[in-house]
Design a protein around this motif. Structure first.
Motif, PDB file in Angstrom:
ATOM      1  N   ILE A 347      25.555  86.943  53.117  1.00 22.71           N
ATOM      2  CA  ILE A 347      24.549  88.002  53.248  1.00 22.71           C
ATOM      3  C   ILE A 347      23.350  87.679  52.360  1.00 22.71           C
ATOM      4  CG2 ILE A 347      24.048  90.416  52.688  1.00 22.71           C
ATOM      5  CD1 ILE A 347      26.897  91.094  53.576  1.00 22.71           C
ATOM      6  N   LEU A 348      23.633  87.265  51.130  1.00 15.42           N
ATOM      7  CA  LEU A 348      22.546  86.933  50.206  1.00 15.42           C
ATOM      8  C   LEU A 348      21.772  85.709  50.675  1.00 15.42           C
ATOM      9  CD1 LEU A 348      24.424  87.579  46.858  1.00 15.42           C
ATOM     10  CD2 LEU A 348      22.516  88.911  47.775  1.00 15.42           C
ATOM     11  N   LYS A 349      22.475  84.739  51.230  1.00 17.45           N
ATOM     12  CA  LYS A 349      21.823  83.527  51.718  1.00 17.45           C
ATOM     13  C   LYS A 349      20.817  83.867  52.822  1.00 17.45           C
ATOM     14  CE  LYS A 349      22.893  78.954  53.623  1.00 17.45           C
ATOM     15  NZ  LYS A 349      23.969  78.070  54.151  1.00 17.45           N
ATOM     16  N   ASN A 352      17.637  85.368  51.191  1.00 16.08           N
ATOM     17  CA  ASN A 352      17.051  84.610  50.078  1.00 16.08           C
ATOM     18  C   ASN A 352      17.446  85.157  48.716  1.00 16.08           C
ATOM     19  OD1 ASN A 352      15.596  82.849  51.845  1.00 16.08           O
ATOM     20  ND2 ASN A 352      14.070  84.464  52.136  1.00 16.08           N
ATOM     21  N   GLY A 353      18.653  85.729  48.648  1.00 19.24           N
ATOM     22  CA  GLY A 353      19.176  86.200  47.380  1.00 19.24           C
ATOM     23  C   GLY A 353      20.142  85.181  46.782  1.00 19.24           C
ATOM     24  N   TYR A 354      20.565  85.432  45.549  1.00 16.21           N
ATOM     25  CA  TYR A 354      21.439  84.496  44.841  1.00 16.21           C
ATOM     26  C   TYR A 354      22.508  85.274  44.090  1.00 16.21           C
ATOM     27  CZ  TYR A 354      17.306  81.633  45.674  1.00 16.21           C
ATOM     28  OH  TYR A 354      16.245  80.997  46.265  1.00 16.21           O
ATOM     29  N   ILE A 355      23.636  84.624  43.866  1.00 13.69           N
ATOM     30  CA  ILE A 355      24.711  85.269  43.108  1.00 13.69           C
ATOM     31  C   ILE A 355      25.297  84.274  42.111  1.00 13.69           C
ATOM     32  CG2 ILE A 355      26.406  84.734  44.919  1.00 13.69           C
ATOM     33  CD1 ILE A 355      27.865  87.348  44.072  1.00 13.69           C
ATOM     34  N   SER A 356      25.507  84.719  40.878  1.00 14.70           N
ATOM     35  CA  SER A 356      26.162  83.896  39.862  1.00 14.70           C
ATOM     36  C   SER A 356      27.376  84.654  39.341  1.00 14.70           C
ATOM     37  CB  SER A 356      25.210  83.576  38.705  1.00 14.70           C
ATOM     38  OG  SER A 356      24.912  84.747  37.970  1.00 14.70           O
ATOM     39  N   ILE A 369      23.644  89.448  40.859  1.00 20.49           N
ATOM     40  CA  ILE A 369      22.992  89.204  42.144  1.00 20.49           C
ATOM     41  C   ILE A 369      21.487  89.303  41.950  1.00 20.49           C
ATOM     42  CG2 ILE A 369      22.740  89.989  44.519  1.00 20.49           C
ATOM     43  CD1 ILE A 369      25.548  91.169  44.269  1.00 20.49           C
ATOM     44  N   TYR A 370      20.790  88.270  42.384  1.00 15.39           N
ATOM     45  CA  TYR A 370      19.329  88.197  42.235  1.00 15.39           C
ATOM     46  C   TYR A 370      18.675  88.470  43.581  1.00 15.39           C
ATOM     47  CZ  TYR A 370      20.399  85.921  37.777  1.00 15.39           C
ATOM     48  OH  TYR A 370      20.873  85.632  36.521  1.00 15.39           O
ATOM     49  N   PHE A 371      18.030  89.634  43.712  1.00 17.62           N
ATOM     50  CA  PHE A 371      17.264  89.961  44.912  1.00 17.62           C
ATOM     51  C   PHE A 371      15.781  89.709  44.632  1.00 17.62           C
ATOM     52  CE2 PHE A 371      20.896  92.943  44.963  1.00 17.62           C
ATOM     53  CZ  PHE A 371      21.431  92.688  46.214  1.00 17.62           C
ATOM     54  N   PRO A 372      15.096  88.967  45.493  1.00 21.56           N
ATOM     55  CA  PRO A 372      13.640  88.832  45.310  1.00 21.56           C
ATOM     56  C   PRO A 372      12.982  90.202  45.308  1.00 21.56           C
ATOM     57  CG  PRO A 372      14.437  87.243  46.932  1.00 21.56           C
ATOM     58  CD  PRO A 372      15.581  88.174  46.640  1.00 21.56           C
ATOM     59  N   ALA A 373      12.175  90.477  44.275  1.00 20.13           N
ATOM     60  CA  ALA A 373      11.565  91.796  44.129  1.00 20.13           C
ATOM     61  C   ALA A 373      10.339  91.931  45.038  1.00 20.13           C
ATOM     62  CB  ALA A 373      11.181  92.032  42.680  1.00 20.13           C
ATOM     63  N   CYS A 374      10.085  93.155  45.463  1.00 23.31           N
ATOM     64  CA  CYS A 374       8.893  93.433  46.274  1.00 23.31           C
ATOM     65  C   CYS A 374       7.759  93.915  45.374  1.00 23.31           C
ATOM     66  CB  CYS A 374       9.211  94.519  47.306  1.00 23.31           C
ATOM     67  SG  CYS A 374      10.367  93.972  48.553  1.00 23.31           S
TER      68      CYS A 374
END
Length: 374
Positions: A347-349, A352-356, A369-374
């Motif tokens: 889902i993140l892929k 364009n999100g990321y998870i560590s 979880i890193y969501f690109p901010a608006c």
């Protein structure tokens, strides 16, 4: 993670020089040093500590000298980098050490500026190598997911087509005069097929179809889900929301976002059979440089971060690289599909999100979880 450096020297002056040169970094927990008096002590430390990043060793020492230690390190820890210290002008031993695989060398008496520059250069090289290995692992994982996606899509397509035929035929038969028992049976069959179709759509995490995105306030989503999440988890688990005052706007799909939160919450619950605490945190950050950590690389930019951390059993270091692989699970047979974290990853892929992940056995797990901010 704080870099760990093992210093091997039988002269106590070296320990003093190291601690004085790097006292600020040590105080700020930017560097950690461990000391040994000879090669044998160093090997014993390495045997019990797999977190050492760099070895700095003298050549002339009792019990086991630096060249013998270097040969052992190449055999036992081939990825560990070593800096050799030798008496000024002893080029024969320095050349031998470099042939044995030493990364760099320092001359005694050690110059403070040269020591600091060599340590910084060595740690940067080590981090670059780690980043390359992490990116290679990400590439291997992506290829696995790509192959698995083709298989899953084929299975889902076949089952969905079968369900559509069942529903269509049930509707045709229900338009005919039938006795009640047969009619009830057809209604039941139709209902099962329709539920099965909905389930297939829900687990179709590998589908490459276009997803509709909208601007979403992450804090509002978590707040609105609060009662539902508390009803979802066991009563012996305490849920805490720690939401930032910043406006956390992201571009996402609400259904997918809720699925991420539910999956990670249920995953945390599995690790706390005796109860515990789960904390949901949000934050707004700006990354000025590429961040590479625990098998994820996040490019520079503005991000809304969702952190889900639990007080559960934790994940062992050797398992962490595998947890996002399709169908990988540590649960007993017939307990779990191994798709929960894979669902989150994919889902993140798509968005364009990321998870560590950061975890320690018996101390809990933290997903960021890193969501690109608006």
């Amino acid at each position: 993670m704080t870099p760990n450096i093992l210093v091997v020297d039988d002269e106590l002056d070296m320990k003093w020089l190291i601690t004085e040169t790097f006292k600020k970094q040590i105080r700020n927990k930017e560097l950690h040093f461990t000391f040994a008096l000879n090669g044998l002590e160093a090997l014993e430390i390495l045997k019990n500590n797999n977190l050492i990043d760099l070895v700095i060793t003298d050549i002339n020492m009792p019990a086991m000298d630096g060249l013998t230690l270097l040969a052992k390190l190449n055999e036992l820890y081939p990825f560990l980098k070593t800096v050799i210290i030798s008496a000024y002008g002893d080029m024969i031993k320095i050349r031998t050490a470099m042939n044995y695989g030493a990364f760099d060398f320092l001359n005694k008496p050690v110059d403070i500026d040269e020591l600091e520059a060599t340590v910084n250069k060595s740690l940067k090289h080590i981090q670059d190598l780690k980043n390359i290995r992490i990116m290679e692992e990400q590439l291997r994982h992506s290829k696995k997911v790509e192959v698995m996606s083709q298989l899953v899509n084929e299975i889902i397509t076949d089952f969905s087509a079968s369900n559509e035929k069942i529903v269509k035929n049930c509707n045709l038969l229900l338009n005919e005069p039938l006795d009640n028992s047969l009619r009830v049976g057809l209604f039941t069959m139709k209902e099962i097929a329709e539920k099965s179709t909905l389930l297939l759509k829900r687990i179709n995490i590998f589908d490459n179809q276009e997803v509709k995105y909208e601007i979403i306030n992450l804090n509002e989503v978590i707040t609105n889900m609060d009662l539902r999440l508390r009803a979802l988890i066991n009563k012996n688990i305490y849920l805490v929301n720690n939401l930032t005052d910043e406006i956390c706007l992201i571009k996402g799909n609400l259904e997918y976002l809720e699925q991420i939160i539910v999956n990670l919450l249920l995953n945390a619950q599995e690790a706390m059979s005796r109860g515990g605490q789960v904390v949901l945190e949000t934050d707004y950050v700006t990354l000025n440089n590429l961040m590479v950590y625990n098998y994820v690389s996040v490019p520079p930019g503005n991000y809304v971060i969702l952190t889900i951390k639990d007080s559960g059993t934790g994940i062992s270091e050797e398992i962490i690289p595998k947890i996002f692989e399709p169908f990988f699970t540590t649960k007993e047979k017939n307990h779990g599909t191994g798709l929960g974290l894979t669902t989150v990853f994919n889902i993140l892929k798509k968005g364009n999100g990321y998870i560590s992940v950061e975890s320690k056995l018996n101390y809990g797990t933290q997903f960021k979880i890193y969501f690109p901010a608006c």
